[in-house]
Design an enzyme around this catalytic site. Structure first.
Site, PDB file in Angstrom:
ATOM      1  N   GLU A 152      24.028 -10.224 -18.643  1.00  0.00           N
ATOM      2  CA  GLU A 152      23.478  -8.891 -18.935  1.00  0.00           C
ATOM      3  C   GLU A 152      22.532  -8.472 -17.808  1.00  0.00           C
ATOM      4  O   GLU A 152      21.705  -9.253 -17.376  1.00  0.00           O
ATOM      5  CB  GLU A 152      22.716  -8.956 -20.263  1.00  0.00           C
ATOM      6  N   GLU A 156      14.680  -3.616 -19.029  1.00  0.00           N
ATOM      7  CA  GLU A 156      13.889  -3.325 -20.229  1.00  0.00           C
ATOM      8  C   GLU A 156      13.314  -1.920 -20.129  1.00  0.00           C
ATOM      9  O   GLU A 156      12.905  -1.469 -19.064  1.00  0.00           O
ATOM     10  CB  GLU A 156      12.755  -4.350 -20.379  1.00  0.00           C
ATOM     11  N   ALA A 256       5.377  -1.289  -3.618  1.00  0.00           N
ATOM     12  CA  ALA A 256       4.356  -2.342  -3.512  1.00  0.00           C
ATOM     13  C   ALA A 256       3.519  -2.328  -4.793  1.00  0.00           C
ATOM     14  O   ALA A 256       3.308  -1.283  -5.394  1.00  0.00           O
ATOM     15  CB  ALA A 256       3.474  -2.082  -2.302  1.00  0.00           C
ATOM     16  N   CYS A 264      12.152 -11.954 -17.416  1.00  0.00           N
ATOM     17  CA  CYS A 264      13.356 -12.320 -16.644  1.00  0.00           C
ATOM     18  C   CYS A 264      13.071 -12.699 -15.195  1.00  0.00           C
ATOM     19  O   CYS A 264      13.293 -13.850 -14.808  1.00  0.00           O
ATOM     20  CB  CYS A 264      14.352 -11.159 -16.687  1.00  0.00           C
ATOM     21  N   LYS A 327       5.648  -3.759 -16.970  1.00  0.00           N
ATOM     22  CA  LYS A 327       6.024  -2.523 -16.288  1.00  0.00           C
ATOM     23  C   LYS A 327       5.934  -1.402 -17.325  1.00  0.00           C
ATOM     24  O   LYS A 327       5.756  -1.678 -18.517  1.00  0.00           O
ATOM     25  CB  LYS A 327       7.424  -2.613 -15.686  1.00  0.00           C
ATOM     26  N   ARG A 334       5.277 -10.409 -21.247  1.00  0.00           N
ATOM     27  CA  ARG A 334       5.590 -11.736 -20.715  1.00  0.00           C
ATOM     28  C   ARG A 334       5.378 -11.751 -19.191  1.00  0.00           C
ATOM     29  O   ARG A 334       5.882 -10.893 -18.486  1.00  0.00           O
ATOM     30  CB  ARG A 334       7.047 -12.121 -21.067  1.00  0.00           C
TER      31      ARG A 334
END
Ligand code: NAD
Length: 450
Positions: A152, A156, A256, A264, A327, A334
């Site tokens: 996959e 996310e 940056a 992941c 993000k 995580r």
């Protein structure tokens, strides 16, 4: 078709919902009953654009349901997707495929008919072969259980979009039957010209590892160049824009920042490095290891920029960190670089308040030592420094004039090069951005060629 999706996390829930959306009957299986109960009532435990609607629609019609009963899944479906977690091993390098093999062992005794088990989790090369041997031995259907790997690539925050309109589908198969089944499952997507790459299982497993390892290297590359820009008084943002126009390079993953994170990239790069080492590709391992080391050094690089901006250490300084998720667009914390920066500032004696539009509750569970504030404006009250660590649009759009009146000192360190520094400076803020000169206002578009 009747499908099961075993493992309902950030991958499994969107996959199950998307498979229902393209017309299949789907049962999702997870060990966590509270989670399956919530999902059955149409509630969504993770944040993904469009997912709540799909869950509500398809659980209401009964085309999608969730259970803790693997027996029920085996009786219902002849195609079983494995989407369980593959965290990093205790040695911190390779994948712990314990969940994959535990799920297979639980499923095996109930596989009385020929079926296809399709792995989606990210695994070490060679896993498909080992799993096929295990299932052939333990399942009553024996060799009638076909095993394929279909890695996959979803991002996310864009999981539904990426599952319904993927860039490509990779099918690592050992038989024509498995290929035919995968083609049938994804027929509505293939009809929209999504490319399908049919490979052997080992190639499919390596494609996934290589994809994330490459993305991690690209991010580390631009972060290394950001260090060079900082030392040379150059501007990494302008550099990245010019670099990214080259189609051989591309603009994606050239921002940056405080480093890559999430469930992941960090583990995939580590595990791919370990695979390279195990396969005797020592130079490849060295290249990958350097990218990982550079990423590990990002919180310290962020701290250096903070201290340079303040002109002193952070001990006793009241700091607000904007961002907790790894993000924007997800509640996932995580290996979040934002929280790594917040934790480092805290360890160095700063009084840290974290604000995130979504991820406060998940962050609190892992970092109970930090303070959290749900409201953006309240989060900066009395702050002597604001550190922008996650690229949420809310931070770019924040009312910087109003905020300047709330903070104790209007100082912003923007680790994502997100804000228009010129307008913030005009409102009285001191703004430092990563890999950019201290006093140049942000340019939104690249300069004209020549
Ligand atoms: P996750 O931890 O969010 O979810 C895993 C789920 O599997 C959990 O809900 C857990 O309860 C369940 N589970 C574990 N053992 C089980 C068993 N025996 N039976 C049923 N359920 C079981 O993990 P994730 O982020 O969804 O990742 C899953 C896999 O997908 C990993 O290999 C990951 O690398 C890969 N992947 C994830 C993403 C992503 O964006 N998160 C993208 C691509 C690939």
């Amino acid at each position: 078709m009747r499908l099961s999706v075993i493992g309902c996390g950030h991958l499994g829930i969107p996959h199950a919902a998307a498979m229902a959306e393209i017309g299949h009957e789907v049962v999702g299986v997870d060990l966590d009953r509270a989670k399956t109960d919530r999902l059955n009532s149409g509630q969504c435990p993770i944040h993904e654009d469009g997912l709540a609607r799909l869950l509500a629609t398809h659980t209401a019609t009964g085309r999608l349901r969730f259970t803790t009963g693997i027996t029920e899944a085996a009786a219902f479906a002849d195609v079983h997707f494995l989407a369980v977690g593959t965290p990093i091993d205790a040695d911190g390098r390779s994948y712990d495929t314990g969940q994959v093999f535990a799920a297979a062992r639980a499923l095996a005794p109930h596989l009385t008919r020929p079926c296809v088990v399709i792995g989606k989790s990210t695994v070490t090369v060679g896993t498909t072969g080992r799993l096929a041997a295990l299932l052939a031995r333990l399942a009553p259907a024996g060799d009638g259980v076909d095993v394929a790997w279909n890695p996959e690539f979803l991002r996310e925050g864009h999981a539904i979009e990426d599952t319904l309109r993927p860039d490509r589908i990779v099918a690592g198969v050992s038989s024509q039957h498995a290929e035919d089944v995968i083609r049938a499952v994804y027929a509505p997507l293939l009809a929209n010209n999504v490319p399908l790459y049919v490979t052997d299982p080992a190639t499919a497993e390596l494609i996934k590892g290589a994809a994330n390892a490459y993305l991690g290297m690209k991010i580390s590359f631009i972060n290394g160049v950001a260090d060079m820009c900082a030392a040379a008084g150059a501007d990494v943002q302008q550099l990245a824009e010019a670099l990214g126009t080259d189609p051989r390079i591309g603009r994606g993953s050239l921002g940056a920042g405080p480093g890559y994170g999430g469930g992941c990239l960090p583990k995939d790069l580590r595990a791919f490095t370990a695979s390279a080492e195990a396969l005797g590709a020592h130079d490849a391992a060295a290249l990958l290891r350097a990218a990982g080391q550079l990423n590990d050094s990002r919180p310290a690089a962020a701290l250096r920029l903070v201290e340079e901006t303040l002109g002193h250490g952070v001990g006793g300084v009241k700091v607000t960190v904007w961002g907790a998720s790894f993000k924007a667009g997800t509640e996932d914390v995580r290996e979040s670089p934002a929280l790594a920066v917040a934790a480092l500032l805290h360890r160095r004696g700063a009084a840290v308040t974290v604000h995130d539009p979504l991820a406060g509750p998940t962050a609190l569970a892992g970092h109970p030592g930090l303070d959290y504030e749900e409201d953006l404006e309240a989060s900066v009250k009395g702050a002597e420094l604001v550190v922008l660590a996650t690229e949420w649009p809310q931070f770019r759009e924040a009312d910087h004039e109003r905020l300047a009146g709330l903070v104790a000192r209007p100082v912003l360190v923007d680790l994502r090069n997100l804000v228009d520094a010129g307008t913030w400076r005009a409102a009285g803020w001191t703004v430092r951005q990563l890999g950019r000169p201290a006093h140049r206002s942000a340019r939104r578009s690249p300069p004209a060629p020549g």
